[in-house]
Write a protein that holds these residues in place. Structure first.
Motif: not given
Length: 416
Positions: A289, A294, A297
């Protein structure tokens, strides 16, 4: 204790003397007076001490703090209204503001707000179970006006509140202890990854200065390079037009977990897909990400069977390096720190692909990389299994708490 039929199947029998009460007779409902005002930019420019509540459930529902307040209450009910966490309820007191996707319920007459707090948890759980899978969860004021609960006399209400406060408090404390243990395990997992991908597995290895302050010393035969020395951006994008429709499996940023990797794929047709569903990925690509919110991620793509990811990901094709080793390295504390300090923006900070690929990393030989991957796979699986055991215990505690509340607020458990 004599019982009677409540007329509501999921409630069943209730004590004979309990009466039905509609929410609209006890509360006024109100959404935020200035809800649209409270953007991330506004909160950043007007920092203060007054909490702003929103439909989010992180940070106790508080999205930030401002200088002035819109509400002052001695006690009212706060409810989220939209999304997976809709109908989350809490009691608010003091000065506060409301942003989007939430509302407050202010009493019209003298009531035991704590009893309502417990009873509405059960009501909302039922309503969510009816809606789930049919539509996006959404709570409207019109819905609230139709809802009702059953009330005992005020003395009984207070006794039930005292019992539930004590028992639920004890359960919440047990949950808190388990959640803290889970956080410690997650921190240990990240620190373990960081240590192994920067120091190796041999505690007696000769070391040298990496020249990177946040890494320090590394094994003498390891190399220092940038991410772009072992990865290249895969810039394959779906065409914006097509002669025929087709289905693919989509991964959004919120569908990836640091601990569990890909949580779910969304099967969708191209014609119905959002504009962000455009990046093509292949087997052994690493996706990261680029949005700091995030940051965790990150995962390795283990198959390339028609998978599309969000444009919020950097898609990296590895070369001259083990893809799993790169996945572990970009999950390290060092890499997270570098992404953070190289991100730009206030409300939605993000790193661009150029800065991402310029982050330094250390590169052992391929045999050592494989040894590190094998070791971390085994150790991380052990840690993840411990986390799953604790998460299962938390779910059992939460289910017991719900059952306890249900038994008392529907009168099935008699007060001694």
């Amino acid at each position: 204790m004599k019982m009677k039929d409540s007329g509501i199947p999921w409630i069943g029998q209730i004590p004979e003397k309990w009466g039905k009460c509609f929410l609209k007779n006890s509360f006024n409902f109100e959404k935020g007076k200035n809800a649209s005002l409270y953007t991330n930019e506004y909160l950043s420019d007007n920092k203060g001490e007054i909490p702003v509540y929103s439909g989010q459930t992180e940070n106790n529902g508080i999205m930030g703090f401002v200088k002035d307040y819109d509400y002052f209450s001695t006690g009212c009910l706060f409810v989220t209204t939209v999304g997976a966490k809709a109908m989350t309820i809490k009691i608010l007191k003091g000065k506060f503001c409301l942003s989007q996707n939430c509302l407050i319920m202010q009493e019209k007459k003298n009531i035991n707000i704590n009893f309502w707090f417990y009873a509405l948890q059960i009501l909302f759980d039922y309503e969510k179970s009816v809606m789930c899978g049919i539509m996006q969860l959404s709570l409207r004021i019109e819905d609230l006006k139709k809802y009702a609960i059953f009330l005992p006399n005020k003395d009984t209400q207070q006794k039930i509140v005292e019992i539930l406060d004590k028992n639920c408090g004890q359960i919440d404390e047990l949950v808190r202890i388990e959640e803290n243990e889970i956080e410690k395990l997650k921190e240990y997992k990240t620190s373990l990854i960081t240590k192994v991908v920067t120091k190796g597995l041999d505690p007696n290895a000769k070391m040298k200065d990496s020249g990177i302050p946040w890494i320090g010393q590394i094994p003498q035969d390891w190399e220092v390079g940038r991410l772009k020395n072992v990865c290249v951006e895969r810039n394959e994008i779906l065409s914006s037009t097509t002669d025929y429709d087709y289905e693919f499996r989509y991964i959004d940023i919120s569908s990836v977990s640091f601990e569990q990797g890909i949580l779910q794929y969304q099967n969708m047709l191209f014609k119905n897909s959002p504009s962000r569903a455009r990046k093509i990925v292949r087997k052994n690509d690493v996706i990261i990400s680029m949005v700091r919110t995030y940051l965790k991620a990150i995962t390795l793509i283990k198959d390339d069977n028609n998978v599309i990811v969000s444009t919020g990901f950097a898609v990296l094709k590895t070369y001259n390096s083990n893809p799993q080793y790169i996945e572990f390295f970009v999950k390290s504390n060092y890499f997270s720190y570098m992404v953070t300090i190289n991100s730009n923006g206030i409300s939605y900070p993000a790193i661009n692909i150029e800065n991402l690929l310029n982050i330094f990393l250390v590169i052992p030989d391929m045999q050592t990389q494989q040894q590190i991957v094998d070791y971390l796979d085994r150790r991380c699986e052990e840690i993840d299994n411990l986390i799953k055991i604790k998460q299962a215990k938390i779910e059992k505690l939460k289910e017991y708490k719900k059952s306890l509340i249900y038994q008392y607020v529907t009168g099935k458990k008699e007060i001694v």
